[in-house]
Write a protein that holds these residues in place. Structure first.
Motif, PDB file in Angstrom:
ATOM      1  N   ARG A  35     -33.699  23.018  63.327  1.00 34.81           N
ATOM      2  CA  ARG A  35     -34.379  23.984  64.195  1.00 34.81           C
ATOM      3  C   ARG A  35     -35.661  23.394  64.781  1.00 34.81           C
ATOM      4  NH1 ARG A  35     -31.188  28.287  65.825  1.00 34.81           N
ATOM      5  NH2 ARG A  35     -30.203  29.291  64.029  1.00 34.81           N
ATOM      6  N   PHE A  39     -36.382  23.024  68.721  1.00 31.67           N
ATOM      7  CA  PHE A  39     -37.513  23.708  69.334  1.00 31.67           C
ATOM      8  C   PHE A  39     -38.526  22.729  69.935  1.00 31.67           C
ATOM      9  CE2 PHE A  39     -36.823  27.413  66.152  1.00 31.67           C
ATOM     10  CZ  PHE A  39     -35.913  28.006  67.012  1.00 31.67           C
ATOM     11  N   CYS A 107     -28.357  33.280  63.262  1.00 33.98           N
ATOM     12  CA  CYS A 107     -28.258  32.171  62.305  1.00 33.98           C
ATOM     13  C   CYS A 107     -26.816  31.927  61.872  1.00 33.98           C
ATOM     14  CB  CYS A 107     -29.150  32.460  61.104  1.00 33.98           C
ATOM     15  SG  CYS A 107     -30.911  32.367  61.485  1.00 33.98           S
ATOM     16  N   TRP A 415     -43.222  34.975  58.860  1.00 36.22           N
ATOM     17  CA  TRP A 415     -42.959  33.642  59.416  1.00 36.22           C
ATOM     18  C   TRP A 415     -42.748  32.631  58.298  1.00 36.22           C
ATOM     19  CZ3 TRP A 415     -41.669  33.451  64.321  1.00 36.22           C
ATOM     20  CH2 TRP A 415     -42.105  34.471  65.166  1.00 36.22           C
ATOM     21  N   PHE A 451     -35.351  29.188  60.334  1.00 34.10           N
ATOM     22  CA  PHE A 451     -35.540  29.487  61.764  1.00 34.10           C
ATOM     23  C   PHE A 451     -36.976  29.924  62.029  1.00 34.10           C
ATOM     24  CE2 PHE A 451     -35.740  32.254  65.386  1.00 34.10           C
ATOM     25  CZ  PHE A 451     -34.819  31.767  66.305  1.00 34.10           C
ATOM     26  N   ARG A 452     -37.472  30.865  61.238  1.00 36.80           N
ATOM     27  CA  ARG A 452     -38.794  31.433  61.488  1.00 36.80           C
ATOM     28  C   ARG A 452     -39.898  30.398  61.277  1.00 36.80           C
ATOM     29  NH1 ARG A 452     -39.504  36.292  64.101  1.00 36.80           N
ATOM     30  NH2 ARG A 452     -41.026  37.137  62.620  1.00 36.80           N
ATOM     31  N   ARG A 455     -39.803  27.933  64.156  1.00 34.81           N
ATOM     32  CA  ARG A 455     -40.283  28.543  65.400  1.00 34.81           C
ATOM     33  C   ARG A 455     -41.811  28.613  65.411  1.00 34.81           C
ATOM     34  NH1 ARG A 455     -38.282  29.298  70.270  1.00 34.81           N
ATOM     35  NH2 ARG A 455     -36.583  30.742  69.782  1.00 34.81           N
ATOM     36  N   ALA A 458     -43.322  24.979  65.701  1.00 34.28           N
ATOM     37  CA  ALA A 458     -43.131  24.397  67.037  1.00 34.28           C
ATOM     38  C   ALA A 458     -43.975  25.101  68.089  1.00 34.28           C
ATOM     39  CB  ALA A 458     -41.653  24.461  67.413  1.00 34.28           C
ATOM     40  N   SER A 459     -44.359  26.344  67.836  1.00 31.31           N
ATOM     41  CA  SER A 459     -45.132  27.095  68.821  1.00 31.31           C
ATOM     42  C   SER A 459     -46.632  27.077  68.559  1.00 31.31           C
ATOM     43  CB  SER A 459     -44.658  28.560  68.849  1.00 31.31           C
ATOM     44  OG  SER A 459     -43.300  28.646  69.213  1.00 31.31           O
ATOM     45  N   TYR A 651     -46.444  36.088  67.628  1.00 33.97           N
ATOM     46  CA  TYR A 651     -46.833  35.386  66.409  1.00 33.97           C
ATOM     47  C   TYR A 651     -48.023  36.053  65.722  1.00 33.97           C
ATOM     48  CZ  TYR A 651     -43.785  31.936  68.491  1.00 33.97           C
ATOM     49  OH  TYR A 651     -42.705  31.315  69.052  1.00 33.97           O
TER      50      TYR A 651
END
Length: 651
Positions: A35, A39, A107, A415, A451-452, A455, A458-459, A651
């Protein structure tokens, strides 16, 4: 990724610098790496002791379950309803339950697209079935090795993306700057490694901690022997724990370690025990059950009701788990399943209860011996053991009451962030479950958590880690602490494996499915003393045993924190619930069992509370708080769309 070396004492330590290190190579860890790459965060590395080891790759059952939103038929389902099912497991935070429900399909379909063979009908519906604690048909399965198939598919993705994988490294220290991640220190397990190169370090901004459950705490365990966990390392770094008292225990074979659930019980095998030398065979269930119908029906139900559940101890099949415990620990005997012999002579299937009789009749299995019925209903279940050197048609299968899954673990938010900045916990090491959980929900939780975390990193957590000079200054005293410990345990004799065996067996005896505060307190004193005088009491004579030293230390730290969590739960009035029976002198006794099995069933008075646990320099600190409810979000599309477009708002 950048590389350099630093010198700490006599050690020349290679240091690899990157944005994110994924610690662990199971289904959750590999998913986090994939992931992150997808991302856009490609400055990453996976650190693992052995990519072929761990629970995801080496565990399963007669039909290993994956739990997600229903994707077939006309039966209604919704994200909110699935979240409510997860939330009803008690001591579950509603916001995490909602995230796990909302992302379950995304997922799941990622795994499908990677080639995991989840079954579909000819119209493309993913056919489901009801699992335990599941009001809908949300469960699916790719067979006995579902998690292995997931892990293999994810590893293929990792290899195709050329994500660096560092093997033969045992995590021994989370390096920090105050309450922020600075990196990882690992013991180099490469055969023939020079003494000066025994340690490897990683300088990073983020760690995705995917080390699995603390399997090394217990002797009787269905976790693969390659899985020991690293939860103690996290506690030492100040990571907060949550719901540590909540586990699943169940009957499993000893070699190989495998759940004897489902058809292994529904084929009605014969239970017997022996002395340690294999003599004095005794079919001990017959001493407890009043008649053949009760014995056979409870054995059958053990397949449906595989995890030990204290609610089913009085009148249900979980009394069998207790009877096995008595043979193992009170009588010091070994326990076996015999599939060649019926548990009663001249078996009369009509004495079974309706549920068991109708199931076996529908399956066409009202005949023969247990192994013949098992071959008829589930031939791969027999083949599995044959592939591991055990022919169920000729020899008995040794079993025990084993630790299978920790529903608690490290506390995370929506997260999957812990209380240490830059440290994320995913997979079983993360505490996203409560007292009960639907079967297969752990596999979904691992993929959603990965995933969380990816994410968010990456953000919101891009960029380089500290420069090497700063890293060296920050990490040097922390590294010296570890190298100093390594030096002190070298003596002219060895006792580390003896201590590992003893501590694990004691944990299985006093702090698994059967718990008594007095025995727990006694063992806490022993563990605390061993931790306090670790370097003096633990010794090795060969450098190859250093791995076991750090595993023992992690095990003891984990045991100490978990034991204190159990003690605190009892002192606050906690009663028997989930997979744990707590002795209560004012409770009721099950049948004619020994006094130690007197208990009070949980009244759910603490079901809306979460126990948080922190290891400090002076002991263990506890905080009890209400569960976070399932959020009532504004579902108006334009409002959500606007917030989504505003960078970072989610976020």
């Amino acid at each position: 990724m950048r590389f350099c070396k630093i010198t700490v004492g006599d050690y020349e330590i290679p240091v690899y610098s990157c944005n994110t290190v994924i610690a662990g190579s199971g289904a959750a860890g590999l998913s986090a790496a994939v992931r992150l790459y997808d991302f856009g965060q490609k400055d990453i590395a996976i650190v693992t002791e052995d990519i072929s080891a761990g629970t995801s790759r080496n565990t399963g059952s007669d039909k290993q379950t994956y739990y997600k939103l229903s994707l077939e038929g006309s039966e209604p389902d919704s994200v909110r309803e699935m979240a409510e099912t997860l939330f009803e497991g008690q001591c579950v935070d509603g916001d995490i339950a909602l995230v796990e429900a909302a992302l379950s399909v995304q997922c799941f379909m990622k795994l499908v697209d990677m080639g995991v063979p989840f079954p579909v009908n000819r119209y493309g519906e993913f056919i489901g079935y009801k699992t335990d604690h599941d009001p809908r048909k949300r469960a699916t399965s790719a067979g006995p090795l579902t998690s292995r198939l997931m892990t293999e598919a994810l590893e293929r993705e990792v290899r195709e993306k050329n994500i660096p994988v560092f093997e033969h490294l045992l995590i021994v220290k989370i390096l920090k700057e105050n309450d922020k991640v600075a990196g990882l220190l690992c013991l180099n397990l490469t055969p023939g490694c020079d003494r000066e190169k025994m340690f490897t370090a990683f300088c990073c901004k983020n760690i995705v901690y995917a080390t699995g459950g603390p399997a090394g705490m217990y002797a009787h365990s269905v976790y693969p022997e390659s899985q020991h966990g690293a939860t103690g390392v996290a506690f030492l770094a100040g990571v907060r724990g949550k719901n540590l008292t909540e586990w699943q225990y169940g009957l499993s074979s000893v070699k190989p370690r495998w759940n004897v659930s489902g058809t292994y019980m529904q084929c009605l095998p014969c239970f017997f025990s022996t002395r340690q030398d294999g003599s004095d065979r005794k079919e001990f269930l017959r001493e407890y059950f009043k008649n053949d119908g009760e014995l056979l029906s409870k054995t059958f139900l053990k397949g449906y009701q595989w995890p030990f559940d204290v609610r089913k101890a009085r009148k249900g099949s979980s009394v069998i788990d207790i009877l096995v415990y008595i043979e193992l620990f009170l009588k010091n005997r070994r326990v076996f399943l015999d599939f060649t012999k019926n548990p009663v002579q001249n078996i009369d299937f009509s004495v079974l209860n309706d549920e068991a009789y109708n199931y076996l009749k529908k399956a066409g299995a009202l005949f023969g011996t247990p192994v013949e019925r098992l071959l008829h209903m589930n031939a791969p279940a027999v083949e599995f053991y044959k592939n591991h050197g055990i022919d169920l048609s000729k020899e008995p299968l040794e079993i025990a009451l084993c630790a299978q899954h920790n529903n608690g673990g490290l506390d995370v938010d929506i997260w999957w962030r812990t209380n240490i900045e830059g440290l994320f916990a995913v997979g079983e090491v993360a505490a996203t479950h409560g007292v009960y959980r639907p079967g297969g929900s752990a596999l979904n939780a691992g993929q959603v958590g990965a995933f969380r975390a990816a994410r968010f990193i990456a953000s919101k957590r891009t960029g380089d880690p500290a420069d090497i000079a700063s890293f060296e200054e920050i990490s040097r005293p922390q590294i010296e602490e570890i190298t100093g410990l390594a030096a002190k345990v070298f003596k002219n004799r060895s006792n580390v494996n003896e201590l590992l065996d003893y501590t694990r067996r004691r944990m299985s005896e006093v702090a698994a499915a059967v718990r008594d505060i007095h025995r727990i307190e006694e063992y806490i004193r022993y563990v605390a003393g061993l931790i306090e005088n670790f370097a003096e009491k633990v010794c090795i004579s060969d450098r190859r045993e250093l791995k076991d030293v750090f595993i023992l230390y992690d095990t003891l730290i984990s045991q100490y924190v978990y034991l204190n969590a159990m003690k605190d739960y009892i002192e606050r009035g906690g009663k028997s619930r989930g997979s744990a029976l707590y002795y209560d002198p004012d409770g009721e006794l099950i049948g004619n069992l020994p006094e130690m099995f007197r208990f009070k069933p949980d009244d759910q008075g603490m079901s809306n509370m979460v126990q948080e646990v922190t290891l400090t320099r002076t002991g263990v600190k506890f905080n009890w708080r209400p569960v976070r409810p399932i959020p009532a979000e504004d579902g108006f599309f334009e409002n959500i769309w606007r917030l989504f477009r505003e960078n970072g708002s989610v976020y």
